[in-house]
Motif scaffolding. Structure first.
Motif, PDB file in Angstrom:
ATOM      1  N   ASN A  28       0.770  -1.183   0.010  1.00 48.44           N
ATOM      2  CA  ASN A  28      -0.023   0.042  -0.034  1.00 48.44           C
ATOM      3  C   ASN A  28       1.059   1.416  -0.052  1.00 48.44           C
ATOM      4  N   ILE A  95      -5.476   3.187   7.732  1.00 42.08           N
ATOM      5  CA  ILE A  95      -6.835   3.148   7.168  1.00 42.08           C
ATOM      6  C   ILE A  95      -7.245   4.802   7.428  1.00 42.08           C
ATOM      7  N   GLY A 182      -9.973   3.851  -4.087  1.00 41.83           N
ATOM      8  CA  GLY A 182     -10.629   2.532  -3.541  1.00 41.83           C
ATOM      9  C   GLY A 182      -9.778   1.521  -3.133  1.00 41.83           C
ATOM     10  N   VAL A 183      -8.697   1.301  -4.101  1.00 40.47           N
ATOM     11  CA  VAL A 183      -7.875   0.269  -3.857  1.00 40.47           C
ATOM     12  C   VAL A 183      -6.978   0.585  -2.704  1.00 40.47           C
ATOM     13  N   THR A 184      -6.481   1.577  -2.463  1.00 40.49           N
ATOM     14  CA  THR A 184      -5.547   1.975  -1.192  1.00 40.49           C
ATOM     15  C   THR A 184      -6.333   1.748   0.006  1.00 40.49           C
ATOM     16  N   ILE A 185      -7.484   2.269   0.121  1.00 42.25           N
ATOM     17  CA  ILE A 185      -8.645   1.923   1.329  1.00 42.25           C
ATOM     18  C   ILE A 185      -8.578   0.532   1.552  1.00 42.25           C
ATOM     19  N   ALA A 186      -9.107  -0.176   0.387  1.00 37.57           N
ATOM     20  CA  ALA A 186      -9.322  -1.733   0.370  1.00 37.57           C
ATOM     21  C   ALA A 186      -8.018  -2.278   0.920  1.00 37.57           C
ATOM     22  N   ILE A 187      -6.699  -2.039   0.537  1.00 39.33           N
ATOM     23  CA  ILE A 187      -5.521  -2.651   0.939  1.00 39.33           C
ATOM     24  C   ILE A 187      -5.131  -2.348   2.398  1.00 39.33           C
ATOM     25  N   ILE A 189      -7.634  -1.775   4.937  1.00 33.84           N
ATOM     26  CA  ILE A 189      -8.324  -2.643   5.572  1.00 33.84           C
ATOM     27  C   ILE A 189      -8.229  -4.218   5.429  1.00 33.84           C
ATOM     28  N   LEU A 190      -7.776  -4.699   4.436  1.00 34.83           N
ATOM     29  CA  LEU A 190      -7.013  -6.236   4.278  1.00 34.83           C
ATOM     30  C   LEU A 190      -5.908  -6.208   4.964  1.00 34.83           C
TER      31      LEU A 190
END
Length: 628
Positions: A28, A95, A182-187, A189-190
């Motif tokens: 990230n 996050i 969207g991708v950076t927030i999703a990563i 959270i993962l």
């Protein structure tokens, strides 16, 4: 190797959640940072009127700045608090930072994005000391090299994939900014979800009183590390690798464009080759080291960094293409594969260099101080990376071409390696031992895990050859103080190595009674300080391959220092060029052939009260059997 490989750790809860947490963090960091650098390079005017060159240096600098300012505090927090909870707090911070960045992306607010870069630098600063302090808590000694190799591989693969994905997503029309958001927030959270699987890792020093002054704490940490010379020099070696890597990687964009005449895909190809090499070298460390911490790989890695760094300069001189090409066109050019191979090998030998250093720092520093030691190392790394940028700028201003910078860096690496290895000959001695058992012999280790990883012990072994000490050293998880004949100890040039390795010279009482008595005092002192001491009780090399009578000195040692005695037997060396067997030494070696078999068998510890010379001689004879 009969034990499970390092890859089995990926199926275990004590390692896998932690691995994915750190991998997603590195991933990230680089998706976000690369996306920002890319958009500022190719779409500057819609964001700012500042010079893109200034921003391209400012943003990486802001990412590194928190390492200098907050590493000391991060190290204290990692030592004071339980680590799995601390990791989860750090991932929640990630996050939050990505949400701030999302506002910056959506509102075209550059300074919110710049603040997020500094925030991600803080995130990495807080996570770093936890990362390397967690591993020694959860992994066995023989798993540390493999575990560190996986972590280093994951880090560099995460960096590579993040840079590629960040550069691709942000220019995807018309939804590039939304995709990055969207991708950076999703990563993030993962990463937080992965952190929830990390098992409890207790604090190293729960009663630690935190010093919130980063300057004084940094000075104190570095001062503490300097008290342990091998650890401090390992930290310097680690920081030097980041200096070397920072100079090399920083040149890749302009090297790809101006020297190789390639587009952005050629730069990505170079970075991929380097990252693949780092990952491969990190993973190979476990096999090459025999699942133990083998600092002999560090000189091997350093040699490769200089050799292939210099060859990259030579390969660049032979590259003659002047037409603009993509990565496919580049691969078709004469000399391109040599350049790619050099990038791979620089990365691979970098893995050989850095993984054993990490493992050595983790195992030899004070366990209550490990996170603060890592924090101090992170500060040193950041300072060395800043120095690398300044050195590169000076070289460019002085008229150096990029290939010449590669050459200069390779030569600087050789000089630094000679300096470090002259200060700590243990690196060089272990390298010689590693070469011996990986080029001339096929070595079978039998129960070498009986050599204790901590605490004092006396090792006793039959004396077959001039390289006995090297073979025994290669099997040991930590340094050994060898007791050796005073005449060999005084051999010119070698005497410096023996003295630096803290060997203990001994003489017969009839030759030098004072030196003999001093030897026993030094042995007692070493055992009192918890070290391993190895003695060859026969007192001389065998002349016929058979065991000679064990002398009474071993009993005198045990009477002064009642420690466990570990019997060992070397098998298969008799008849080699290193022994006193009859005939021409070279001829004997040719008859045996390369990769001849030898073995070191280690017996069960003997209690001090049982450790008579006759009993120990029988134990060693039983271990050796009929194989000389």
């Amino acid at each position: 190797m009969s034990q499970p490989s390092q890859y089995s750790l990926m199926r275990q809860r004590r390692f896998a959640p932690f691995f994915w947490t750190q991998f997603l963090g590195a991933f990230n960091d680089n998706v976000f940072k690369t996306a920002l650098l890319t958009i500022l390079t190719y779409d500057t005017l819609s964001w700012t009127e500042l010079d893109p060159g200034l921003l391209n240096n400012l943003i990486p600098g802001l990412f590194i700045l928190p390492f200098v300012l907050f590493s000391a505090t991060a190290g204290q927090l990692a030592d004071k608090f339980e680590k799995s909870r601390l990791v989860r707090y750090v991932k929640l911070l990630e996050i939050l930072i990505m949400l701030v960045a999302a506002v910056g992306w959506m509102t075209h607010n550059l300074w919110l994005l710049v603040a997020a870069v500094a925030g991600m630098g803080l995130h990495s600063t807080m996570f770093g000391p936890v990362k390397y302090a967690y591993l020694p808590q959860k992994l066995q000694q023989d798993e540390l090299v493999g575990g560190n190799g996986l972590i280093e591989m994951g880090t560099f693969v995460g960096i590579l994939l993040g840079e590629v994905l960040g550069a691709v997503l942000v220019v995807w029309r018309p939804w590039g900014l939304e995709l990055v958001t969207g991708v950076t927030i999703a990563i993030a959270i993962l990463g937080w979800l992965a952190s929830r699987g990390i098992p409890h890792a207790p604090a190293a020093q729960a009663d630690l009183k935190i010093n919130w002054n980063p300057l004084t704490e940094t000075i104190r940490n570095i001062g503490f590390s300097r008290q342990n010379r091998p650890v401090f020099l390992s930290i310097l070696g680690n920081s030097w690798f980041w200096f070397y890597g920072a100079i090399i990687i920083a040149q890749f964009p302009l090297y790809a464009k101006n020297v190789l005449h390639g587009d952005h895909s050629v730069f990505v190809l170079l970075l991929t080759a380097f990252s693949f090499g780092i990952g491969a070298g990190s993973l190979l460390c476990e096999r090459l080291s025999g699942r133990k911490i083998e600092i002999g790989l560090v000189p091997f890695g350093s040699i490769g960094l200089s050799v292939f760094g210099f060859d990259l300069y030579l390969a660049s001189l032979g590259y003659v293409n002047t037409a603009t090409v993509d990565f496919i066109g580049f691969a078709a050019q004469q000399g391109s594969w040599r350049i790619l191979l050099d990038c791979i090998m620089i990365g691979m030998f970098g893995g050989f260099f850095i993984v054993p250093l990490f493992a050595m720092i983790q195992t030899r520093c004070d366990r209550q101080h490990i996170s603060r030691t890592i924090a101090g190392m992170n500060i040193m790394n950041a300072l060395f990376m800043v120095a690398a940028a300044l050195v590169a700028m000076v070289l460019l201003k002085s008229g150096f071409t990029i290939p010449e910078i590669f050459m200069a860096t390779a030569l600087m690496n050789a000089l630094v390696a000679v300096y470090i290895f002259s200060l700590v000959p243990e690196f060089l001695i272990r390298f010689i031992a590693w070469l011996l058992i990986h080029t001339i012999y096929r070595v079978e280790w039998v129960d070498t895990d009986r050599i204790p990883e901590a605490g004092p012990a006396l090792l006793v072994c039959n004396h077959v050859s001039y390289v006995d000490a090297l073979v025994i050293m290669a099997a040991s998880p930590r340094p050994i103080r060898f007791v050796m004949d005073h005449r060999i100890f005084k051999v010119p040039v070698l005497s410096w190595i023996f003295r630096s390795a803290k060997a203990i010279p001994i003489a017969p009482a009839k030759e030098d009674p004072w030196l003999m008595e001093k030897s026993f005092v030094d042995i007692a002192q070493a055992l009192h300080e918890g070290e391993l001491v190895c003695i060859f009780p026969e007192g001389r090399l065998t002349g016929d391959g058979e065991l000679s009578e064990f002398r009474s000195g071993v009993r005198k040692i045990i009477e002064r220092s009642p420690v466990p005695v570990i019997p060992m037997a070397l098998r298969g060396l008799w008849g080699s060029m290193w022994t006193r067997s009859p005939g021409n030494p070279v001829g004997r070696s040719f008859r045996r052939g390369l990769w001849s078999r030898l073995s070191l068998a280690v017996g069960a510890p003997v209690l001090p009260q049982q450790a008579t010379p006759d009993f120990l001689q029988q134990q060693v004879a039983n271990l050796r059997g009929d194989w000389k």
